[in-house]
Design a protein around this motif. Structure first.
Motif, short mmCIF file in Angstrom:
data_model
loop_
_atom_site.label_atom_id
_atom_site.label_comp_id
_atom_site.label_asym_id
_atom_site.label_seq_id
_atom_site.Cartn_x
_atom_site.Cartn_y
_atom_site.Cartn_z
N GLU A 89 26.86 52.75 14.20
CA GLU A 89 28.16 52.30 13.66
C GLU A 89 29.29 53.20 14.20
N ARG A 90 28.98 54.47 14.27
CA ARG A 90 29.98 55.44 14.76
C ARG A 90 30.30 55.19 16.24
N ILE A 91 29.27 54.88 17.03
CA ILE A 91 29.48 54.59 18.47
C ILE A 91 30.39 53.37 18.60
N LEU A 92 30.10 52.32 17.81
CA LEU A 92 30.92 51.10 17.85
C LEU A 92 32.38 51.41 17.54
N LYS A 93 32.57 52.25 16.54
CA LYS A 93 33.94 52.59 16.11
C LYS A 93 34.67 53.36 17.22
N VAL A 94 33.96 54.30 17.86
CA VAL A 94 34.59 55.16 18.87
C VAL A 94 34.74 54.45 20.21
N LYS A 95 33.70 53.65 20.60
CA LYS A 95 33.66 53.10 21.95
C LYS A 95 33.92 51.60 22.05
N GLY A 96 33.85 50.90 20.93
CA GLY A 96 33.99 49.44 21.01
C GLY A 96 32.69 48.77 21.41
N ARG A 97 32.74 47.46 21.65
CA ARG A 97 31.50 46.68 21.86
C ARG A 97 30.99 46.68 23.30
N SER A 98 31.88 46.97 24.27
CA SER A 98 31.35 46.93 25.66
C SER A 98 30.85 48.32 26.05
N TYR A 118 19.25 48.19 16.57
CA TYR A 118 20.14 48.10 15.40
C TYR A 118 21.35 47.22 15.73
N LEU A 119 21.95 47.44 16.89
CA LEU A 119 23.15 46.68 17.27
C LEU A 119 22.80 45.20 17.45
N LEU A 120 21.59 44.96 17.97
CA LEU A 120 21.15 43.58 18.18
C LEU A 120 20.91 42.89 16.83
N LYS A 121 20.23 43.60 15.93
CA LYS A 121 19.86 43.03 14.64
C LYS A 121 21.08 42.84 13.74
N THR A 122 22.00 43.82 13.77
CA THR A 122 23.12 43.81 12.82
C THR A 122 24.31 43.01 13.34
N TYR A 123 24.56 43.08 14.65
CA TYR A 123 25.77 42.45 15.20
C TYR A 123 25.47 41.40 16.27
N ASN A 124 24.18 41.15 16.50
CA ASN A 124 23.79 40.26 17.58
C ASN A 124 24.43 40.71 18.91
N LEU A 125 24.52 42.01 19.06
CA LEU A 125 25.13 42.60 20.25
C LEU A 125 24.02 43.20 21.11
N ASN A 126 23.82 42.62 22.29
CA ASN A 126 22.71 43.08 23.15
C ASN A 126 23.25 43.99 24.24
N VAL A 127 23.20 45.30 24.00
CA VAL A 127 23.81 46.23 24.98
C VAL A 127 22.76 46.70 25.98
N PRO A 128 23.16 46.94 27.24
CA PRO A 128 22.19 47.50 28.20
C PRO A 128 21.79 48.91 27.79
N HIS A 129 20.54 49.27 28.09
CA HIS A 129 20.05 50.62 27.75
C HIS A 129 19.20 51.16 28.90
N TYR A 130 19.59 52.32 29.40
CA TYR A 130 18.85 53.00 30.47
C TYR A 130 18.38 54.36 29.99
N SER A 131 17.32 54.84 30.62
CA SER A 131 16.88 56.21 30.36
C SER A 131 16.98 56.99 31.66
#
Length: 372
Positions: A89-98, A118-131
């Protein structure tokens, strides 16, 4: 073609996580023998070899460690889910959805997956994730960051890790990203998001409480069967990603996806607690004070420890010292802390003295034995 767009390596399909959860920007070194025993590694590191040039032997976890993992996961799954939701939630607030999540391999990887879920389940927001790999004293994998910049030019990068200790990786990240930005004329943000920030090193966290994140109990078997990252000139060229191994032979012991599923299944039960924790953190002074490093310097003085790298603060790091290094002493803030059962168990198993030491912000601290 600008500097960032030069030809880059392709990610290797590796590990036991789905590519929907994470893409590893790593070179697969599974066929290379890099492992050394704990004593050999300790001797090599203490006589100047860089830790990233070799790997610890990846043992099949004993029944006792597995029991410990399942017990702590059961104990902390809600606390974990709340911390994941809060930091997301904090990331969303600081960085926005993109945003694009970039977790620091390997401890950051399961945490990045949890945030993504969490973002997918709560906001249906599918963000890319790399390691990607970051190595203390050697910086971040620039080819991996260039790959992300090239493929997600309009997204905000958010670096992710599990927890903070002394803040060495936070500082490493800041320095490495500043160097990268100068070199490639970019403007990538170096902020780090963690579940737990007992070292007071970052502004984006789920909690500052020092509690056991169960993925610290095991090695590759809770991190997608991927080793620690390797930066060894013998195998990694200037156009490669940093390397890692995939331990497919440990598949029967793998609990990586189980860990994710258990925490994700708690999200719907703790939405009220997440909202409360987010509100609570809104009111908190989030400015990093680096309080942790001041505690460490005090410990260094009190126990006459020459090398600050031999002091490993926090539950996660102390657990790793007991599992992977040659421990000298374990300091705990409170000998009656029920949450440190696994620390007491491992210390007893390895015959390591446990000392009560109240003067620190961490629950416990592991001290590595100097071999000279």
């Amino acid at each position: 073609m600008n500097k960032v767009e030069q030809q880059l390596p392709k990610p290797a399909a590796m590990g036991s996580y789905s590519e929907q959860d994470v893409i590893f920007l790593l070179k697969d070194l599974s066929q290379v023998s890099l492992e050394k025993s704990t004593l050999e590694r300790e001797q090599a590191v203490q006589s100047g070899t860089h830790y990233s040039e070799m790997l610890p032997i990846e043992y099949k976890p004993t029944d006792e460690y597995l029991q410990l993992f399942h017990h702590s996961l059961d104990m902390y799954k809600q606390k974990l889910a709340i911390a994941v939701g809060t930091v997301a939630e904090r990331i969303l607030k600081v960085k926005g959805r993109s945003i694009v999540l970039v977790s620091l391999a390997r401890a950051g990887t399961p945490i990045g997956i949890l945030m993504k879920r969490y973002l997918l389940k709560t906001y249906n927001l599918n963000v890319p994730h790399y390691s990607v790999s970051i190595v203390r004293g050697r910086g971040i994998d620039e080819n991996a960051i260039r790959y992300i910049a090239q493929n997600h030019p309009n997204d905000h990068v958010q670096f992710v890790d599990g927890w903070t200790g002394k803040g060495a990786i936070t500082r490493e990240l800041t320095e490495a990203v500043a160097g990268f930005n100068r070199k490639y004329e970019m403007n990538i943000d170096d902020s780090l998001a963690v579940l737990a920030d007992p070292g007071y090193c970052t502004e984006i966290y789920g909690t500052r409480e020092d509690f056991l994140i169960p993925s610290a109990c095991l090695n590759s078997t809770v991190s997608g069967l991927v080793s620690r990252t390797v930066l060894n000139d013998q195998f990694i060229g200037p156009d490669d990603f940093h390397g890692a191994k995939y331990y497919s032979e440990l598949l029967p012991e793998d609990v990586s996806n189980h860990f994710i599923d258990v925490v994700v299944s708690e999200f719907s039960h703790v939405s009220k607690e997440i909202a409360e924790q987010v509100l609570k953190l809104e009111a908190e002074d989030k400015e990093p004070t680096w309080k942790g490093i001041q505690d460490i310097k005090q410990i260094q003085d009190d126990f006459s420890i020459e090398n600050i790298h031999h002091v490993k603060p926090g539950v996660g790091e102390t657990t790793r010292v007991l599992l992977r290094r040659i421990p000298w002493k374990i300091l705990v803030k409170d000998l009656n802390n029920k949450d440190l059962e696994h620390i007491f168990l491992l210390a007893k198993e390895r015959n390591v003295p446990v000392i009560e030491y109240k003067n620190m912000s961490y629950s416990c601290c592991g001290i590595i034995k100097p071999l000279n």
